[in-house]
Design an enzyme around this catalytic site. Structure first.
Site, PDB file in Angstrom:
ATOM      1  N   GLY A  47     -14.974  39.945  13.324  1.00  0.00           N
ATOM      2  CA  GLY A  47     -14.311  40.000  14.629  1.00  0.00           C
ATOM      3  C   GLY A  47     -13.372  38.827  14.841  1.00  0.00           C
ATOM      4  N   GLN A  48     -13.396  37.876  13.915  1.00  0.00           N
ATOM      5  CA  GLN A  48     -12.557  36.681  14.070  1.00  0.00           C
ATOM      6  C   GLN A  48     -11.107  36.965  13.701  1.00  0.00           C
ATOM      7  OE1 GLN A  48     -14.014  37.546  11.327  1.00  0.00           O
ATOM      8  NE2 GLN A  48     -14.034  36.027   9.712  1.00  0.00           N
ATOM      9  N   GLY A  49     -10.861  38.086  13.041  1.00  0.00           N
ATOM     10  CA  GLY A  49      -9.483  38.432  12.714  1.00  0.00           C
ATOM     11  C   GLY A  49      -9.100  38.136  11.279  1.00  0.00           C
ATOM     12  N   ALA A  87     -18.423  28.082   8.730  1.00  0.00           N
ATOM     13  CA  ALA A  87     -17.810  26.765   8.561  1.00  0.00           C
ATOM     14  C   ALA A  87     -16.301  26.782   8.803  1.00  0.00           C
ATOM     15  CB  ALA A  87     -18.125  26.193   7.172  1.00  0.00           C
ATOM     16  N   ARG A  89     -13.917  28.475   7.571  1.00  0.00           N
ATOM     17  CA  ARG A  89     -13.292  28.238   6.276  1.00  0.00           C
ATOM     18  C   ARG A  89     -12.452  29.391   5.738  1.00  0.00           C
ATOM     19  NH1 ARG A  89     -15.834  30.893   2.522  1.00  0.00           N
ATOM     20  NH2 ARG A  89     -15.151  29.643   0.773  1.00  0.00           N
ATOM     21  N   GLN A  90     -12.514  30.597   6.327  1.00  0.00           N
ATOM     22  CA  GLN A  90     -11.850  31.725   5.671  1.00  0.00           C
ATOM     23  C   GLN A  90     -10.318  31.628   5.685  1.00  0.00           C
ATOM     24  OE1 GLN A  90     -12.905  33.677   3.563  1.00  0.00           O
ATOM     25  NE2 GLN A  90     -15.068  34.073   3.908  1.00  0.00           N
ATOM     26  N   ALA A 281      -1.814  26.666   7.751  1.00  0.00           N
ATOM     27  CA  ALA A 281      -2.788  27.145   8.736  1.00  0.00           C
ATOM     28  C   ALA A 281      -4.210  26.684   8.459  1.00  0.00           C
ATOM     29  CB  ALA A 281      -2.760  28.673   8.776  1.00  0.00           C
ATOM     30  N   GLU A 286     -14.984  27.543  14.886  1.00  0.00           N
ATOM     31  CA  GLU A 286     -16.002  26.746  15.577  1.00  0.00           C
ATOM     32  C   GLU A 286     -15.416  25.686  16.520  1.00  0.00           C
ATOM     33  OE1 GLU A 286     -19.464  26.394  12.318  1.00  0.00           O
ATOM     34  OE2 GLU A 286     -17.419  26.276  11.610  1.00  0.00           O
TER      35      GLU A 286
END
Ligand code: FES
Ligand code: FES
Lengths: 330, 159
Positions: A47-49, A87, A89-90, A281, A286
């Site tokens: 859901g973070q995109g 974390a 990190r993606q 980017a 978090e």
């Protein structure tokens, strides 16, 4: 009586696993028969995109639209490991791996184009809208679909990105445990009802350093969501943990914010590209939550002069603290 | 067992239901409308909301037999047959109001229930209209702006 106060807080946050722990993301980029490009990676969308941002990156590299990127993730039988969606990190880690795989594919495609078009060099070759063409003579052109048709097996590239992190010195605690860091700041104005202990957030401003905003709307969504989550954490949400038992194990007693609780939030996206990041980017998942809590607590202090050291700041706890302070003053 | 008939998304169904079956289970498990989500099972989160006879209801708190003769709309009933999204869905998409998506089907229905009654809601009215639906991801701002945008689309005569 209703008393108003303002508070600010700022934080920095190291993204990724950090502290020397291997933080690795992998990705394939593969040319499809119709000239589209498939990205295979283990990154999980929660859901973070991730799917959107991680499709925008290879689209940018390859001069394609997001619709021309076929994003294949989460299926562990066909995707390479890209670590956890944790974390923050993606975007940074897997974004880097995907960018590298896409750049590798672009290089191969250009090399093939040089041969197919009978050119002396790759100088002045452009890749855009599913075509590779010579800028000074656009008729010298080959489509990605044409290149795909000439391959006996699908053209596929692979890349691994490993973040640079160093274990801190166990004796001195010094070192560079994370890279990169990201920075956030938050300001809120609250109104405290000194009769009931209720805290209302009147207004808020929320600033997040993102390196480079790949998708501003999604960043705002993360910032607003992080704000709401922190607001619940600081003002309402109480697990009621007692001897290993959670008393408030239902949404009827574990209260999270509704739309009615949300103040107006001004989002400020700060862009300062990070040199090791894909198009600069960085992740923000978090950190968007972290400065909100202390900003609220500082605003409460500004309003009624009490330092709350335990969250959630329930009306009962705050009233008690206000009464105690009054007693001391009397 | 009890035999009931109800309309879901414009189609008439006749089904046998157990006395203790919830409307939520009938819709999800028996009729396959999995856009109806189960969150809290106690009427608090709104994820299971459907529109029943024009009103937004939490299907976890309604027994299946109570739906006898009712008209129900789930998220599956919103998009047109040719696949065009409902203006509310379109607005949610454009505004980025969906993150994990768990609250989304019910949020869209809450918006529809609101806009059907009040085509020109203020921000406060929108917030109130969706306040029975919890969202853990978005902080609601983009949802509120989507509903505003959807209202504009609908007032212009659909998109
Ligand atoms: S599942 Fe019905 S309100 Fe939560
Ligand atoms: S989008 Fe995740 S709960 Fe609303």
């Amino acid at each position: 009586m209703k008393k108003r106060g303002k508070g600010i807080a700022c934080i920095f946050y190291g993204t990724g696993y950090g502290n020397g722990f291997p933080d690795v993301s992998r990705a394939y980029a593969e040319l499809q028969p119709d000239g589209k490009v498939a990205i295979y990676t283990g990154a999980t969308e929660v859901g973070q995109g991730a799917k959107t941002a991680l499709s925008q990156i290879p689209a940018e590299v390859l001069g394609l639209t997001v619709d021309d990127i076929i994003f294949i993730n989460e299926d562990t039988s066909i995707t390479p490991d890209a670590g956890t969606a944790a974390a923050t990190r993606q975007t940074y880690n897997t974004g880097n791996a995907i960018k590298m795989a896409a750049e590798e594919l672009k290089k191969e495609l250009i090399n093939i184009a040089v041969k197919e078009l009978g050119l002396n060099s790759d100088a002045g070759l452009e890749m855009k809208d599913g075509k590779i063409y010579l800028k000074i003579l656009p008729d010298k052109c080959i489509t990605l679909a044409q290149i795909a048709a000439k391959q006996s097996e699908p053209l596929r590239t692979f890349a691994t990105f490993t973040a640079q992190t160093v274990q801190i010195d166990p004796e001195t605690g010094q070192g560079a445990p994370y890279w990169p860091y990201t920075f956030s700041a938050c300001a809120v104005e609250v109104e405290v009802d000194t009769e009931t202990g209720q805290v209302e957030i009147i207004k808020a401003a929320h600033a997040q350093d993102v390196g480079r905003a790949i998708n501003p709307k999604m960043i705002e969504g993360q910032m607003e969501g992080g704000f709401a989550m922190a607001m619940g954490y600081v003002l309402y949400e109480d697990l009621g943990l007692e001897n290993g038992r959670i008393w408030n194990n239902k949404l009827s007693t574990y209260i999270i914010p509704t739309a009615m609780d949300m103040p107006e939030i001004q989002n400020i996206i700060v862009e300062d590209p990070e040199s090791t990041a894909p198009y600069g980017a960085k992740g923000i998942g978090e950190p968007v939550m972290i400065p909100v809590g202390p900003a609220i607590l500082n605003a409460i202090y500004d309003a009624v002069g009490v330092r709350m050291t335990e969250i959630p700041v329930t009306p009962m706890k705050l009233l008690q603290a206000i009464r105690e302070k009054e007693k001391q003053g009397a | 067992m009890k035999k009931i008939s109800l309309t879901v998304n414009g189609k008439l169904y006749q089904v046998e239901v157990e006395e203790d079956m919830r409307l939520l289970d009938l819709l999800r498990d028996k009729l396959g409308f999995t856009g109806v989500k189960e969150g809290c099972s106690e009427g608090e989160c709104g994820a299971c909301s459907v529109i029943m006879d024009g009103k937004l209801v939490t299907s976890c708190l309604i027994m299946a037999f109570q739906a006898e003769g009712k008209e129900i709309i789930t998220i599956e009933g919103l998009q047109k047959e040719d696949g065009t999204l409902h203006p509310i869905q379109q607005a949610f998409l454009e505004e980025g109001a969906v993150q994990c998506g768990f609250c989304t089907p019910a949020m869209v229905l809450a918006a529809k229930a609101l806009l059907d009654k009040n085509p020109h809601p203020t921000d406060e009215e929108i917030k109130e209209g969706i306040s029975g639906n919890l969202c853990r991801c978005t902080g609601y701002a983009k949802i509120v702006s989507s509903v505003k945008k959807a209202a504009e689309y609908l007032n212009k005569g659909g998109k």
